[in-house]
Scaffold this motif. Sequence first.
Motif, PDB file in Angstrom:
ATOM      1  N   GLY A  53     -15.216  37.133 -27.732  1.00  0.00           N
ATOM      2  CA  GLY A  53     -13.773  37.248 -27.522  1.00  0.00           C
ATOM      3  C   GLY A  53     -13.004  36.220 -28.325  1.00  0.00           C
ATOM      4  N   CYS A  54     -11.685  36.342 -28.274  1.00  0.00           N
ATOM      5  CA  CYS A  54     -10.862  35.446 -29.079  1.00  0.00           C
ATOM      6  C   CYS A  54      -9.478  35.315 -28.451  1.00  0.00           C
ATOM      7  N   ASP A  55      -8.994  34.071 -28.434  1.00  0.00           N
ATOM      8  CA  ASP A  55      -7.649  33.795 -27.893  1.00  0.00           C
ATOM      9  C   ASP A  55      -6.644  33.504 -29.000  1.00  0.00           C
ATOM     10  N   LYS A  56      -7.033  33.730 -30.253  1.00  0.00           N
ATOM     11  CA  LYS A  56      -6.171  33.290 -31.341  1.00  0.00           C
ATOM     12  C   LYS A  56      -5.045  34.280 -31.657  1.00  0.00           C
ATOM     13  N   PHE A  57      -5.272  35.538 -31.465  1.00  0.00           N
ATOM     14  CA  PHE A  57      -4.245  36.576 -31.697  1.00  0.00           C
ATOM     15  C   PHE A  57      -3.624  36.520 -33.090  1.00  0.00           C
ATOM     16  N   CYS A  58      -4.448  36.513 -34.119  1.00  0.00           N
ATOM     17  CA  CYS A  58      -3.923  36.697 -35.475  1.00  0.00           C
ATOM     18  C   CYS A  58      -3.217  38.059 -35.468  1.00  0.00           C
ATOM     19  N   SER A  59      -2.093  38.139 -36.164  1.00  0.00           N
ATOM     20  CA  SER A  59      -1.241  39.310 -35.928  1.00  0.00           C
ATOM     21  C   SER A  59      -1.788  40.608 -36.532  1.00  0.00           C
ATOM     22  N   PHE A  60      -2.858  40.508 -37.339  1.00  0.00           N
ATOM     23  CA  PHE A  60      -3.440  41.722 -37.930  1.00  0.00           C
ATOM     24  C   PHE A  60      -4.642  42.241 -37.151  1.00  0.00           C
ATOM     25  N   CYS A  61      -5.109  41.492 -36.153  1.00  0.00           N
ATOM     26  CA  CYS A  61      -6.490  41.665 -35.675  1.00  0.00           C
ATOM     27  C   CYS A  61      -6.578  42.290 -34.285  1.00  0.00           C
ATOM     28  N   VAL A  62      -7.525  43.219 -34.119  1.00  0.00           N
ATOM     29  CA  VAL A  62      -7.696  43.901 -32.824  1.00  0.00           C
ATOM     30  C   VAL A  62      -8.642  43.164 -31.883  1.00  0.00           C
ATOM     31  N   VAL A  63      -9.391  42.198 -32.416  1.00  0.00           N
ATOM     32  CA  VAL A  63     -10.473  41.601 -31.623  1.00  0.00           C
ATOM     33  C   VAL A  63     -10.013  41.067 -30.254  1.00  0.00           C
ATOM     34  N   PRO A  64      -8.876  40.339 -30.177  1.00  0.00           N
ATOM     35  CA  PRO A  64      -8.484  39.837 -28.850  1.00  0.00           C
ATOM     36  C   PRO A  64      -8.250  40.963 -27.831  1.00  0.00           C
ATOM     37  N   TYR A  65      -7.960  42.157 -28.348  1.00  0.00           N
ATOM     38  CA  TYR A  65      -7.728  43.285 -27.434  1.00  0.00           C
ATOM     39  C   TYR A  65      -9.018  44.020 -27.098  1.00  0.00           C
ATOM     40  N   GLY A 112     -20.370  34.483 -32.717  1.00  0.00           N
ATOM     41  CA  GLY A 112     -19.194  34.523 -31.842  1.00  0.00           C
ATOM     42  C   GLY A 112     -18.023  34.959 -32.697  1.00  0.00           C
ATOM     43  N   GLN A 113     -17.081  35.681 -32.091  1.00  0.00           N
ATOM     44  CA  GLN A 113     -15.894  36.072 -32.859  1.00  0.00           C
ATOM     45  C   GLN A 113     -15.174  34.827 -33.339  1.00  0.00           C
ATOM     46  N   ASN A 114     -15.273  33.788 -32.511  1.00  0.00           N
ATOM     47  CA  ASN A 114     -14.630  32.523 -32.823  1.00  0.00           C
ATOM     48  C   ASN A 114     -15.642  31.439 -32.456  1.00  0.00           C
ATOM     49  N   VAL A 115     -16.777  31.465 -33.160  1.00  0.00           N
ATOM     50  CA  VAL A 115     -17.968  30.741 -32.692  1.00  0.00           C
ATOM     51  C   VAL A 115     -17.740  29.243 -32.562  1.00  0.00           C
ATOM     52  N   SER A 159     -16.141  31.282 -37.974  1.00  0.00           N
ATOM     53  CA  SER A 159     -15.398  30.110 -37.513  1.00  0.00           C
ATOM     54  C   SER A 159     -13.916  30.215 -37.845  1.00  0.00           C
ATOM     55  N   HIS A 160     -13.135  29.502 -37.060  1.00  0.00           N
ATOM     56  CA  HIS A 160     -11.691  29.403 -37.337  1.00  0.00           C
ATOM     57  C   HIS A 160     -11.405  27.968 -37.793  1.00  0.00           C
ATOM     58  N   PRO A 161     -10.573  27.800 -38.832  1.00  0.00           N
ATOM     59  CA  PRO A 161     -10.332  26.440 -39.352  1.00  0.00           C
ATOM     60  C   PRO A 161      -9.859  25.455 -38.281  1.00  0.00           C
ATOM     61  N   VAL A 177      -9.858  31.959 -44.421  1.00  0.00           N
ATOM     62  CA  VAL A 177      -8.492  31.424 -44.430  1.00  0.00           C
ATOM     63  C   VAL A 177      -7.473  32.569 -44.507  1.00  0.00           C
ATOM     64  N   GLN A 178      -7.907  33.709 -44.982  1.00  0.00           N
ATOM     65  CA  GLN A 178      -7.124  34.966 -45.057  1.00  0.00           C
ATOM     66  C   GLN A 178      -6.057  34.966 -46.159  1.00  0.00           C
ATOM     67  N   SER A 179      -5.347  33.847 -46.328  1.00  0.00           N
ATOM     68  CA  SER A 179      -4.307  33.786 -47.360  1.00  0.00           C
ATOM     69  C   SER A 179      -4.100  32.324 -47.745  1.00  0.00           C
ATOM     70  N   ASN A 199       0.085  34.576 -37.969  1.00  0.00           N
ATOM     71  CA  ASN A 199      -0.140  33.774 -36.759  1.00  0.00           C
ATOM     72  C   ASN A 199      -1.484  33.052 -36.799  1.00  0.00           C
ATOM     73  N   ARG A 200      -1.814  32.493 -37.965  1.00  0.00           N
ATOM     74  CA  ARG A 200      -3.089  31.790 -38.089  1.00  0.00           C
ATOM     75  C   ARG A 200      -3.036  30.394 -37.466  1.00  0.00           C
ATOM     76  N   ARG A 201      -1.839  29.890 -37.277  1.00  0.00           N
ATOM     77  CA  ARG A 201      -1.639  28.584 -36.629  1.00  0.00           C
ATOM     78  C   ARG A 201      -2.246  27.406 -37.401  1.00  0.00           C
TER      79      ARG A 201
HETATM   80 FE1  SF4 Z   1      -9.549  35.926 -33.554  1.00  0.00          FE
HETATM   81 FE2  SF4 Z   1     -10.637  35.960 -36.010  1.00  0.00          FE
HETATM   82 FE3  SF4 Z   1      -9.261  38.108 -35.087  1.00  0.00          FE
HETATM   83 FE4  SF4 Z   1      -7.945  35.839 -35.704  1.00  0.00          FE
HETATM   84  S1  SF4 Z   1      -9.113  37.149 -37.148  1.00  0.00           S
HETATM   85  S2  SF4 Z   1      -7.670  37.094 -33.847  1.00  0.00           S
HETATM   86  S3  SF4 Z   1      -9.447  34.267 -35.111  1.00  0.00           S
HETATM   87  S4  SF4 Z   1     -11.196  37.292 -34.262  1.00  0.00           S
END
Ligand code: SF4
Length: 486
Positions: free
Chosen positions: A177-189, A221-224, A260-262, A287-289, A299-301
């Motif tokens: 799972g993931c609590d980051k909620f990047c605005s393009f990503c479905v994983v948190p849902y 892990g999605q956000n290991v 990993s997330h930075p 890093v995505q961009s 919303n990479r924060r």
């Molecule tokens: Fe989480 Fe990675 Fe999706 Fe961002 S891209 S919401 S960090 S799983």
Amino acid sequence: MTQTPQNTKKLFIKTYGCQMNVYDSDRMADALAPHGYEPVTDMATADLVLLNTCHIREKASEKVFSELGRLKELQAARREDGQDLLIGVAGCVAQAEGEEIARRAPVVDMVFGPQAYHRLPDMVAKAAGSRHLHPALRKPVIDTDFPEEDKFDHLPAPQKEVVIKRGLTAFLTVQEGCDKFCSFCVVPYTRGAEVSRPVRQVLAEARGLVTGGVKEITLLGQNVNAYHGLDEAGKSVGLGQLAYLLAEIEGLERLRYTTSHPRDMDDGLIAAHRDLGILMPYLHLPVQSGSDTMLKAMNRRHTRDDYMRVIDKIKSARSDMALSGDFIVGFPGETDKDFEDTLKIIADVGYASAYSFKYSTRPGTPGANLDGQIEEAVKNERLYRLQALVDAQTTAFHASCVGKTLPVLIERKGRMAGQVGGRSPYLQAVHFEGSTDLIGQILPLEIIGTSTNSLVGKLSQAALNNSDISHDSTRKSVSVDESRVA
Ligand code: SF4
Ligand code: 5AD
């Protein structure tokens, strides 16, 4: 209800997407094994087919529906032969579109999300029990809840004989799972909130894998690197600390982790890279961009500079760290300048490899509602330029290894007769002339050349005699060749 061998049924799992799905498919097979299901490699012979789906890629659900179309024909053919076929859809598409799948594809008997795998034997029993009903009365079993209970407590540990079949390397999910909620990503849902497995559970599973012959474990892990499992004393343990504990397992030679997330690349984890030779010097850190405007919109924060600071710290801890990343081109509002900034960060970091994608909308994510969607032709052109740059870096990285001696975990027969192959610490495929008796060992190979996407090695006697690079000494961080390879 353990079945006798005569009752053995055949299970075929088709896995889409990430390594976590590969791991999950193995766990599903483990959960069903005590109930008489044996994995097969030919879908046409199966009594139960599970599609373990991924929602990250575009058109993911369309691919699933076309596969279900083929399965419908297979099921009809099996029935004509007086047999049956149960069909289940698992994974993130199932989680996101459970009811829709049941409605559009009545052929499906079970639809269940990633948090329900431990209930799979019950679902199969229920679905099998309703097979005698008229199709109009039959309802698929749907389980897309996020339950309170820990599925890992209920899933059987990998079985020794299964582990051996899986080979020398294995995945081990430590976090989901993931609590980051990047605005393009479905994983948190689709995967839900971040959950870490307790330390005891992870260590027990790792020990089991090593007992079964595994030498290299990749923690998943999605956000290991946001891992924060509890230890026996109820204290939260980070990924770095977990790595120190895993490094104590006798027989475990290599440890990796992804993704990993930075923001979660903390000092404890960086210190583990400095101290533990078992932790491989290869890091997938998307890093995505390279544009701060895009990073904000995504919303990479974190900013570009935050990312570069993390890279500097990692390189100071482990100078030969090879880096990998993910990039998205054509996120809504991305200007030519934003894109140039992405090319710039790639040039500045110097990646050993990278994955890149054209942005595509995911219904339900904030990105889907943004103005400034980018034309396909522009996305194509940007992706092409970005991939050309990354390809050149990968080629340069491989070339920089020529003349060095790298420890290689020898895993398999090579494609050519008389060759065997394995992986370098930097995850590069390496092949060389050698006997299959060497499989399972970590040996120093002199890199003598490169071929497309791989290295060519040579087993050098001189290197073998050099105790500095014998794999016994890799438990602490020893310098194989400390010169920068990325
Ligand atoms: Fe989480 Fe990675 Fe999706 Fe961002 S891209 S919401 S960090 S799983
Ligand atoms: N469009 C394009 N790429 C995406 N990714 C995730 N969601 C999307 C999307 N909607 C990419 C990211 C992520 C990788 C696993 O997939 O780069 O890191």
